[in-house]
Design an enzyme around this catalytic site. Structure first.
Site, PDB file in Angstrom:
ATOM      1  N   LYS A 135       7.643   9.785   3.080  1.00 21.25           N
ATOM      2  CA  LYS A 135       8.300   9.056   1.911  1.00 21.25           C
ATOM      3  C   LYS A 135       9.426   8.118   2.205  1.00 21.25           C
ATOM      4  CE  LYS A 135       5.375  11.692  -1.345  1.00 21.25           C
ATOM      5  NZ  LYS A 135       4.704  12.605  -0.333  1.00 21.25           N
ATOM      6  N   LYS A 170       7.492  11.190  -7.864  1.00 19.03           N
ATOM      7  CA  LYS A 170       7.013  12.101  -6.892  1.00 19.03           C
ATOM      8  C   LYS A 170       7.721  12.801  -5.989  1.00 19.03           C
ATOM      9  CE  LYS A 170       5.493   8.127  -3.844  1.00 19.03           C
ATOM     10  NZ  LYS A 170       4.400   7.384  -3.177  1.00 19.03           N
ATOM     11  N   ARG A 220      -5.674   3.917   2.750  1.00 25.20           N
ATOM     12  CA  ARG A 220      -5.167   4.571   3.912  1.00 25.20           C
ATOM     13  C   ARG A 220      -5.694   3.532   5.000  1.00 25.20           C
ATOM     14  NH1 ARG A 220      -3.681   9.296   5.926  1.00 25.20           N
ATOM     15  NH2 ARG A 220      -2.411   9.037   3.869  1.00 25.20           N
ATOM     16  N   ARG A 235      -8.803   5.091  -1.433  1.00 28.68           N
ATOM     17  CA  ARG A 235      -9.023   6.361  -2.461  1.00 28.68           C
ATOM     18  C   ARG A 235      -8.861   5.882  -4.103  1.00 28.68           C
ATOM     19  NH1 ARG A 235      -4.553   9.018   1.510  1.00 28.68           N
ATOM     20  NH2 ARG A 235      -3.993   6.816   0.900  1.00 28.68           N
ATOM     21  N   ARG A 243      -3.805   9.561  -9.564  1.00 27.81           N
ATOM     22  CA  ARG A 243      -3.749   9.866  -8.090  1.00 27.81           C
ATOM     23  C   ARG A 243      -5.172   9.317  -7.489  1.00 27.81           C
ATOM     24  NH1 ARG A 243      -2.306  15.829  -8.453  1.00 27.81           N
ATOM     25  NH2 ARG A 243      -4.118  15.496  -9.834  1.00 27.81           N
ATOM     26  N   ASP A 283      -0.026   3.902   3.555  1.00 28.27           N
ATOM     27  CA  ASP A 283      -0.698   3.972   2.360  1.00 28.27           C
ATOM     28  C   ASP A 283      -0.177   2.782   1.769  1.00 28.27           C
ATOM     29  OD1 ASP A 283      -1.557   6.411   2.653  1.00 28.27           O
ATOM     30  OD2 ASP A 283      -0.452   7.578   1.629  1.00 28.27           O
ATOM     31  N   GLU A 291       3.704   4.396   1.317  1.00 24.59           N
ATOM     32  CA  GLU A 291       4.110   5.712   2.225  1.00 24.59           C
ATOM     33  C   GLU A 291       3.751   5.139   3.796  1.00 24.59           C
ATOM     34  OE1 GLU A 291       2.712   9.453   1.054  1.00 24.59           O
ATOM     35  OE2 GLU A 291       3.260   9.092  -0.717  1.00 24.59           O
ATOM     36  N   ASN A 293       2.619   7.710   6.704  1.00 27.74           N
ATOM     37  CA  ASN A 293       2.280   8.873   7.109  1.00 27.74           C
ATOM     38  C   ASN A 293       2.045   9.170   8.599  1.00 27.74           C
ATOM     39  OD1 ASN A 293       1.256  10.352   4.362  1.00 27.74           O
ATOM     40  ND2 ASN A 293       0.638   8.091   4.555  1.00 27.74           N
TER      41      ASN A 293
END
Length: 332
Positions: A135, A170, A220, A235, A243, A283, A291, A293
């Site tokens: 993050k 978050k 993603r 997603r 979410r 993301d 984000e 990852n």
């Protein structure tokens, strides 16, 4: 090496991962990597971070086992008897332990970095894993991010909410959508949520302006060797959820990258690859990066099943190319 070109030699690969018996092989990206590697003739080994060790006068080693894929469902693998192996003796070590990035994960990266000093090739590079918390790595690429705040201050979060009215809160160490809250214009439960997430000001959290494009999915976008995979997995939240994470019940829909996706991935990909991040999962919601990852990016199988694009084979090809290049450098 050209796409699809096969190296003449095989590799010996060590996967540092979660326990094999916990894999969901219908979805697991590490399993997809293993299957693609085995198809190309590479030897598979596996261990867990807890199996790593180092002693003065020796090298970083692991109690690991050779893994053989059965290709017949369950059990999907069989293992030889575990034995002690030296990480530098492998052609590549793949760090695929799932988050959270806790103290033990941190210690594992230091053991893996010592293995690098001894000649091991580790992907993603341990120092890069530490330098890019998933993050907080967003801060370096702020031009692509939505309005974002990182703080443990209740007052700062209240001011951020007052400015943006609809926000997401978050934890910095969460995964799979855990601990994510949306606070709308009415501010309902903002105080209680902030107390919970910050533990009364003892823990730093992230706040971001809510991006309505989440209704079309939290995408993603995979980047391999600095180059974007042309399909992402959107997603999409279900049942009134905010979410989109698959672990939180989101529906995964593979789709071609948008212009914004391409722009972000092409801007970040080469920079991250140069730091030893062979595989990155970005993301993106709408046109915003949310984000970065780097620990164990997923969605290989969902993209492959829906589009026919073999992400895992592309990853193994990229791994082959990097290992071959490093081997050539070592011979000079």
């Amino acid at each position: 090496m050209r796409a699809g070109q096969r190296l003449l030699t095989t590799m010996k690969l060590l996967f540092v991962a979660d326990p094999l018996e916990q894999f969901n092989i219908a979805k697991d990206s590490t399993y997809a990597m293993m299957r693609a590697a085995a198809t190309r003739g590479h030897a598979l080994w596996a261990c867990e971070p807890a199996d790593l060790s180092w002693q003065r006068g020796g090298c970083v080693s692991a109690v690991a086992t050779a893994v053989h894929l059965t290709g017949s469902g369950q059990p999907w693998y069989r293992c030889d008897a575990p034995r002690s192996v030296v990480l530098a003796d492998f052609d590549a070590v793949l760090m695929r332990k799932d988050p959270p990035f806790d103290a033990e994960y941190f210690y594992a990266t230091h053991l893996l970095q010592q293995a690098e000093r001894e000649g091991a090739r580790v992907f993603n590079r341990p120092a890069a894993l530490r330098d890019h918390p998933e993050k907080l790595a967003l801060m370096e690429f702020a031009e692509w991010a939505p309005p974002t705040l990182v703080t443990r201050s209740t007052q700062a979060i209240r001011a951020f909410h007052a400015e943006h009215r609809d926000i997401i809160l978050k934890p910095l160490d969460g995964m799979g959508g855990r601990g994510i809250f949306r606070v709308g214009p009415d501010g309902l439960n903002l105080g209680a949520i902030v107390e919970l997430l910050t533990q009364h000001g003892r823990t730093t959290v992230m706040a971001q302006r809510f991006v309505p494009a989440i209704a079309q999915g939290d995408k993603r976008v995979l980047v391999i060797g600095g180059e974007p995979v042309p399909f992402c997995l959107a997603r999409i939240p279900q049942g009134g959820e905010v979410r989109g994470n698959l672990a939180a019940g989101g529906r995964g829909v593979a789709q071609p990258l948008s212009e914004a996706d391409w722009a972000i991935a092409r801007a970040l990909g080469p920079r991250l690859a140069a730091r030893g991040l062979l595989l990155v999962g970005l993301d993106i919601i709408g046109e915003y990066l949310t984000e970065v990852n780097v620990t164990s990016p997923t969605c290989f199988q969902e993209i492959a099943q829906q589009t026919g694009y073999d992400v895992a084979t592309r990853f193994i090809e990229a791994l082959e190319a990097v290992v071959a290049a490093k081997g050539a450098q070592a011979e000079v």
